[in-house]
Design an enzyme around this catalytic site. Structure first.
Site, PDB file in Angstrom:
ATOM      1  CG  HIS A 101      -1.940  -1.157   1.078  1.00 18.37           C
ATOM      2  ND1 HIS A 101      -2.543  -1.819   0.352  1.00 18.37           N
ATOM      3  CD2 HIS A 101      -2.068  -2.184   2.116  1.00 18.37           C
ATOM      4  CE1 HIS A 101      -3.809  -2.254   0.733  1.00 18.37           C
ATOM      5  NE2 HIS A 101      -3.813  -2.742   1.779  1.00 18.37           N
ATOM      6  CG  HIS A 153      -6.530  -5.648   2.111  1.00 20.82           C
ATOM      7  ND1 HIS A 153      -5.626  -6.535   2.727  1.00 20.82           N
ATOM      8  CD2 HIS A 153      -7.611  -5.182   2.189  1.00 20.82           C
ATOM      9  CE1 HIS A 153      -6.435  -6.715   3.718  1.00 20.82           C
ATOM     10  NE2 HIS A 153      -7.245  -5.779   4.081  1.00 20.82           N
ATOM     11  CG  ASP A 171      -2.653  -8.841   1.027  1.00 17.45           C
ATOM     12  OD1 ASP A 171      -2.237  -8.853   1.793  1.00 17.45           O
ATOM     13  OD2 ASP A 171      -3.405  -8.121   1.192  1.00 17.45           O
ATOM     14  CG  ASP A 208      -4.370  -9.704   3.571  1.00 17.42           C
ATOM     15  OD1 ASP A 208      -4.298 -10.555   2.230  1.00 17.42           O
ATOM     16  OD2 ASP A 208      -4.382  -9.260   3.685  1.00 17.42           O
TER      17      ASP A 208
END
Ligand code: ZN
Length: 298
Positions: free
Chosen positions: A121, A159, A157, A240
């Protein structure tokens, strides 16, 4: 031959506060599990040099990270929180990502970085969502400086790696393929975000059958590598996306990461693969995911 796994002891010292999901228990569980794994050689990396970080991040941002840590820490942005050791941890994490990448460049074989804080991120001048330095793009720039022409990033991931996409979306020598929950944090990652044709987003809703996620990411990888051969594959290896993670709604199991890893090796038999840890917020599940990926790399 055992797979080299690079880490740095300072990665355990970054402390975003009690109750924060990005806790040191995550990496501790991974390292304990890897210590019992004969397929793995754990190695300590050198912290990253500033020159490697400057290829990706603004000087003023790096100074902010270092300065805030030296003052004892504080909130950088929303839930992006630093403690006294966060700068050292971030340098250790990037250093381990670079060491794993160096192994792949020099030995033409696979490696992994067991690290925190995560990176995908992080933007050039801003940390976001538990991420301080964008480890995977730091590794890309290092590989390019070493003469590699084309680098594929796969981000599994749960996200979307908004930072990674923003940092590579105008670089046609890098391709970015991401499977992620959508709409979800951080809000980016729609299928029509294509960069210069080098971005392959696979946004999907939560709670679907595992086979759908496995097949759809694989189809995007095939689209990315058809008539385009990478010299290196970097994986933003978040775990995740597994069933039961508190920060995502996907349904994957450790065998699914092994399946992607095995297919990648068959599809690109002469291309080294470097995984680097991103998310994964149930420590024992994270460790299972990492081990499944590494056993498939062996
Ligand atoms: Zn994540």
């Amino acid at each position: 031959m055992p797979i080299p796994v690079y880490t740095h002891p300072d990665c355990l010292k970054h402390d975003p506060g009690s109750g924060h999901p990005e806790a040191s228990a995550r990496l501790r569980a991974v390292l304990e599990r890897l210590g019992r794994e004969s397929a793995v050689a754990l190695m300590e990396a050198e912290p990253a040099a500033l020159t490697s970080l400057r290829a990706v991040h603004r000087e003023s941002y790096l100074a902010t990270l270092e300065g805030l840590s030296a003052k004892g820490g504080g909130a950088l942005f929303l839930d992006t929180i630093l403690s006294r050791d966060s700068w050292a941890a971030a340098l250790g994490a990037s250093g381990a990502a670079l060491a794993a990448t160096n192994h792949a460049i020099i030995r033409r074989s696979h490696a992994f970085a067991a690290i925190r804080p995560p990176g995908h991120h992080a933007l050039s001048g801003k940390g976001m969502g538990f991420c301080l330095l964008n480890n995977v793009v730091i590794a890309v720039r290092h590989a390019q400086a070493a003469g590699l022409k084309q680098v594929l990033i796969i981000d599994w991931d749960v996200h979307h790696g908004n930072g990674t996409q923003a940092l590579v979306e105008t670089d046609s020598t890098v391709r970015y393929v991401s499977l992620h929950q959508y709409p979800w944090y951080p809000g980016t990652g729609a299928a029509n975000e294509r960069g210069v044709g080098n971005v392959f987003n696979v946004p999907r809703g939560p709670g679907k059958p595992r086979s759908l996620y496995v097949g759809d990411l694989w189809a995007a990888i095939i689209a990315a590598v058809t008539d385009w051969k990478p010299d290196l594959v970097l994986i933003s290896a978040g775990f995740d996306a597994m069933a039961g993670d508190p920060l995502g709604g996907f349904t994957l199991e450790p065998e699914d990461f092994a399946e992607w890893t095995t297919r990648l090796r068959k599809q690109l038999p002469s291309t080294p693969i470097v995984g680097m840890m991103e998310g994964g917020y149930v420590p024992e599940r994270l460790a299972e995911g990492v081990v499944a990926h590494l056993r498939a790399l062996e």
